[in-house]
Design a protein around this motif. Sequence first.
Motif: not given
Length: 552
Positions: A79, A82-83, A91-92, A290, A294, A296, A331, A336
């Motif tokens: 996470a 990704l953030a 982002v969670c 998604e 988010d 992944y 989320k 987060r």
Amino acid sequence: MSTSATGTAVKSDFKPVLWTSGDWNAFFGFGTNILVNMLVLTGLLRFVLKMPDSLVFGRILPALGLMMCLSTFYYAFLAYRLALKTGRSDVCALPSGVSVPHMFIVTFVIMLPITLKTGDPMKGWSAGLVWVFFQSFILMIGGFVAPVIRRITPRAALLGTLAGVSVTFISMRPALEMYMTPQIGLVCFAIILASWFGGVKYPRGIPAGLVAIAVGMIIAWGSNLFGLGLGGLSLKGVGDAFASFGFSVPIPAVSYIFSGFEFLGVILVTAIPFGIYDLVEAMDNVESAEAAGDEYPTTRVLTADGIVSLIGCLMGNPFINAVYIGHPGWKAMGGRIGYSAATGVMVVLLSWFGIISVLLALVPVVAISPILLYIGMLIGAQAFQTTPVKHAPAIVLALTPHLAAWAKLQIDTMLGSTINAAQSVGGLAADKVAAVKTAAIAALPQQGVLYHGLEVMGGGSILAGLILGAIGVFVIERDFVKASAFALSGAVLTYFGFMHGEAVGTGGGLGVTPGVALAYAVVAAGFFATAKFSAGALTVPHPETPLAAPAE
């Protein structure tokens, strides 16, 4: 040019926040979810498998804690990455923990039968370790196949079969528990609904999950003053729970894994299909994340699940790790990055210090149940909210195998309980048990209960829901070639028992459920013929029927 440069500069300076106020909400919500699962798991080990406390609290739970800590820390790291990559602060992290369906499967299908057959709980434990050992490698290998499956499978099918799990195996039990003790369950549910759906803020920003648990404890312990005993808590129970206090760290259990290979034939029958189940479930959950914003990488997620499960197995944990349903829920309540890592720390403290039984003695489980029901509600709703409205019938179709599987489980449990009760009062001889069960099942259709239909439709419900949902979507879109391909896949999976069957194999060469496999093949042929006919009808119109009127 300048706009792009500015955007890059902002991203390069961006540092994700590791903890936000919303992480408290998600931590108490997800943490209590994990706690409930650990309490149930501990109960299975101690009271169903009759494993000694030295094994449960000294070997299995410490290894489980290590596995779950590694998992939650890794997904917090993903996470953070990704953030950092996207420059987003919302982002969670993916939720993860011990796989709940597999928790029951490995207990009742693998460890319990072997424990009863050998009379040795250690043998059952060894068999469970071997089961996870193979599951781990299936996950790691499948991680490279899963992205392809995600690309070709419509979202309504992936989320529809996930919604089926959430409605049945996640939502129903906590809902029933709430109504068994409504004085606690409904009050706590109202507290959670008002905050997480209604936006109500509690004093000093106290998380709704913590408020619900505190109120539940007050009602439960307060009821003891009036002799009501709501929640089943007592001072004696708390005192007994402190007996399991201690400090234990994971110890390698490689020798026990190798000793369990003597049961390999029994283990592989379930390890392979449930490994596939894991792949589909993880894909569904990544797709769910998604849809919530988010994205992944599926391969990394599945590979990570396999690696941490293998580490846990080598240290003595007979339960597999999985990405959980519920990312959109955590989320939505503000979770987060930090909530995932904090849960990992909590799990280590609970499992290495043996204090799980103490918490079970202090907190009524019915106060936690509403949190699980909330997650089930959110996931069920997401399938409809993040897919085209016209795909709603396909989502409902994907739900049906799960409803069948859940109903069959209720019937099987009831029959087993009835037979055990009859034996315990001396009203049923041991040599008549099988005949009585067969006769009872045969009589169910006369009462309007189509048990065999539940058995066939509910077999391999995750895959069955996905296949049926995909067929429904492509028929709605009039893409009959893809509908035919999924129907043909259903025929193959059914032939080998991965769907609509209770065992993997070929059924003596004809398939596990040959009638269903043949029906899927006929459907596939019919859709393919429809596609060809439709294409021909469009490209070769009847000479007397022009495609369009001539231009004026």
